[in-house]
Design a protein around this motif. Sequence first.
Motif, mmCIF file in Angstrom:
data_model
loop_
_atom_site.group_PDB
_atom_site.id
_atom_site.type_symbol
_atom_site.label_atom_id
_atom_site.label_comp_id
_atom_site.label_asym_id
_atom_site.label_seq_id
_atom_site.Cartn_x
_atom_site.Cartn_y
_atom_site.Cartn_z
ATOM 1 N N GLU A 80 1.059 -1.167 0.263
ATOM 2 C CA GLU A 80 -0.129 0.385 0.525
ATOM 3 C C GLU A 80 0.491 0.965 -0.003
ATOM 4 N N TYR A 81 1.331 2.104 -0.556
ATOM 5 C CA TYR A 81 1.519 3.583 -1.011
ATOM 6 C C TYR A 81 1.422 4.766 -0.953
ATOM 7 N N HIS A 92 -6.923 13.343 7.049
ATOM 8 C CA HIS A 92 -5.770 13.137 6.330
ATOM 9 C C HIS A 92 -5.290 12.109 5.739
ATOM 10 N N TYR A 93 -3.688 11.495 4.668
ATOM 11 C CA TYR A 93 -3.124 11.018 4.051
ATOM 12 C C TYR A 93 -1.799 10.532 4.316
ATOM 13 N N HIS A 94 -1.768 8.979 3.694
ATOM 14 C CA HIS A 94 -0.569 8.770 3.774
ATOM 15 C C HIS A 94 0.496 8.742 2.773
ATOM 16 N N TYR A 95 1.981 8.383 2.574
ATOM 17 C CA TYR A 95 3.097 8.158 1.171
ATOM 18 C C TYR A 95 3.104 6.757 2.226
ATOM 19 N N ASN A 96 3.345 6.286 2.498
ATOM 20 C CA ASN A 96 3.690 4.133 2.932
ATOM 21 C C ASN A 96 5.077 3.795 1.676
ATOM 22 N N HIS A 97 5.781 4.325 2.315
ATOM 23 C CA HIS A 97 7.575 4.602 1.061
ATOM 24 C C HIS A 97 7.793 2.471 1.129
ATOM 25 N N LEU A 129 -2.663 10.584 -8.949
ATOM 26 C CA LEU A 129 -1.783 9.876 -8.223
ATOM 27 C C LEU A 129 -0.377 9.568 -8.328
ATOM 28 N N ALA A 130 -0.325 9.794 -10.124
ATOM 29 C CA ALA A 130 1.282 9.582 -10.865
ATOM 30 C C ALA A 130 2.076 10.270 -9.675
ATOM 31 N N SER A 134 4.564 8.020 -7.257
ATOM 32 C CA SER A 134 5.758 8.769 -6.807
ATOM 33 C C SER A 134 7.348 8.944 -6.170
ATOM 34 N N GLN A 135 6.212 10.020 -5.523
ATOM 35 C CA GLN A 135 6.923 10.783 -3.944
ATOM 36 C C GLN A 135 6.548 9.251 -3.123
ATOM 37 N N ALA A 136 6.038 8.243 -3.182
ATOM 38 C CA ALA A 136 5.875 7.137 -2.152
ATOM 39 C C ALA A 136 6.762 5.776 -2.573
ATOM 40 N N GLY A 137 7.969 6.207 -3.594
ATOM 41 C CA GLY A 137 8.469 5.551 -4.800
ATOM 42 C C GLY A 137 8.431 4.729 -4.982
#
Length: 172
Positions: A80-81, A92-97, A129-130, A134-137
């Motif tokens: 889950e990215y 809130h939102y998450h970036y899950n690397h 989302l693109a 990318s930010q999430a790896g």
Amino acid sequence: MEIGHVYEMPPMRPDDAYTTYFDAGAIKVGVEYRDLNPEALMEYYQADEAYIEELRRTAPLGIEDRGVSLHVFDADGEWEYLRFDLFEDAPHYHYNHLGGGRNHIIPFDETAHGPIAEWAIDKIRTGGLAPMLSQAGAPELANALDADVLAETADKVASLTADLQKRLATTA
């Protein structure tokens, strides 16, 4: 400048019994109602004392909120990215690397961006989302997104999200 909070632990995985998944080509989007509370967090992370300690340190009074979560996975559902928590009190939102060592949570400003549900679904619908992937790896997933498939998926996600939010409003 980095906003939000970075945890050194992955977010709770969705409960498959309460999550509806939509295949969207390179990604899979899950829609889930969540009732987040300290007991659920402690139970989920109980096997890892470092995670429990991080929870105690960063949220000593516990976290209680509820709402719909939108989960953005790779197509096979392994990682889950991104996650959009359309919560009542603290959206809130998450970036899950990838790799689990960096779960970046960013508070959502509804004054600036409007309701988080509309914003998040728009990210799915318009290809927003693109850059987030990318930010999430996951630049390879970002490059593989199909605009037509995403638009179709966004309609399904929006419909289920609205239904879940209506049910939530009747229990408030």
